[in-house]
Design an enzyme around this catalytic site. Structure first.
Site: not given
Length: 417
Positions: A55, A310
């Site tokens: 992110k 992720s």
């Protein structure tokens, strides 16, 4: 007016903007998954990124491009935790004040990391049960205070930054992957991946993976546009998004080959396998792509498969729940309501005549009522092979005891998990 969509060229520019600010995370061969698939499976280790999540790429790409006036007004975001860490990192690096709105389900580990990463440049606001509620509050704050809202996924600048993950994969891989598997929450990482691949490697298969309890992209594709799910399972908190973005929906609709879902129990099993075999501490959303490759994608092109891990922001205190969910999903742990006659020898009968070799009681809660002839007990049993369940159920049926199996999708079962 046509909506601005992300492009592969935008991803290239974002990579130049990020430069060495973020880590070039490893791309590692998984011998376990490669053995299952009988083809190379590569894990892109964004759990080793700044903030332990991809992110930061999107957040930094947006915030670094703000005007001096926008920097003075500050930034605001909503996040399940990982995007907030990216915003916190960018704010501290660029000396910009930021406020992050977090749903109440955000693990303590992520809250602590946001505080550590952002220092005095970040203020946390906890409220709302879901990301979408936190997002509404953040947008309202931005409107009232003139701050820049840094969207976690539905902004071409965010998407371009997140797309740099797949650009790195193709720079690192010795053999070009033929399939890329991406976890999906709001769809930013998927959109950035698709924009870059369709521009530079259009023949690569792109698969998005959602948790079964938050399949908002599948719902959008079925409805012909983004819709808000009535309920969301917050277990995979990094992808527990009730409504995908307008931009990300368009990209997924036009450029992505397939969207699938993975049950939360299978995610838990994969988290444990990643930890025990590869030594990777993945959060639930971080295990989505590899869980899909291990079990739910029977037909893929020959050649390397790239999976994006992720994120790795998982609270250690959640592992008891993770183990429990995995065992239930794998059919190795079962729960029963057993009505025992309140007389000597009832429990001994259950142990000797009902339980078989390899059956283990992991939970026994019994309340004796002096004014009753029978007493109920909640009994949890773990078996060493799921095929042994049929024999256990047969022995229960032959027993004089009244025994009811609690099914995982029943309301009563929700008190256990």
């Amino acid at each position: 007016m046509a909506r601005e969509l992300p492009t592969g060229t935008g991803v290239v520019v974002a990579a130049q903007t990020l430069g060495s600010t973020v880590r070039k995370t490893p791309l590692e061969l998984s011998l376990r998954l490669s053995g299952i698939r009988r083809q190379p499976v590569l894990l892109k280790r964004e759990d080793m990124q700044v903030g332990r999540s991809y992110k930061v790429r999107g957040a930094y790409n947006v915030i670094s491009g703000l005007t001096p006036e926008e920097r003075t007004a500050g930034v605001v975001c909503a996040s399940a935790g990982n995007h907030a860490q990216g915003v916190a990192f960018a704010c501290r690096q660029l000396k910009i004040h930021g406020k992050v709105f977090l749903p109440s389900t955000t693990p303590r580990q992520k809250r602590s990391r946001i505080r550590d990463i952002g220092g005095p440049w970040i203020e946390q606001v906890i409220g709302g049960a879901t990301f979408d509620e936190a997002s509404s509050a953040a947008i309202e704050y931005a409107r009232e205070n003139g701050a820049t809202y840094v969207h976690p996924f539905d902004d071409p600048r965010t998407i371009a930054g997140q797309g740099t993950v797949v650009k790195e994969i193709f720079e690192q891989a010795s053999e070009k992957p033929t399939t890329v598997v991406v976890p999906v929450g709001g769809g930013g990482l998927l959109s950035g991946t698709a924009a870059w691949l369709r521009e530079f490697h259009p023949d690569v298969r792109i698969i998005g993976v959602e948790p079964e309890g938050a399949a908002s992209m599948q719902a959008a594709l079925a409805a012909g546009g983004p819709v808000t799910l009535e309920s969301v399972d917050g277990f995979a908190d990094g992808t527990a998004v009730a409504r995908v973005g307008d931009v990300t929906y368009e990209v997924a609709r036009d450029l992505v080959d397939e969207i699938i879902t993975v049950p939360e129990g299978a995610i838990c099993t994969e988290m444990l396998d990643l930890y025990q075999v590869e030594g990777i501490i993945a959060e639930p959303s971080g295990a989505l792509a590899s869980a899909a490759v291990a079990r739910f994608l029977p037909d893929l092109p020959e050649g390397p498969i790239a999976c994006i891990v992720s994120g790795g922001n998982n609270d250690v205190s959640r592992y008891d729940d993770i183990v429990e969910r995995s065992l239930v999903y794998e059919g190795l742990r079962h729960y029963f309501l057993v009505t025992f006659p309140q007389e000597p020898g009832a429990l001994r009968h259950f142990l000797d005549r009902v339980l078989g070799e390899g059956d283990d009681i992991v939970l026994f809660e019994y309340t004796k009522k002096n004014n009753r002839e029978t007493g109920p007990a909640l009994v949890g049993i773990e078996i060493d092979d799921r095929s042994h369940l049929a024999g256990l159920l047969d022995r229960m049926a032959d027993s004089p005891l009244n025994i009811e199996k609690l099914e995982p999708n029943s309301p009563a079962f929700s008190f256990l998990l």
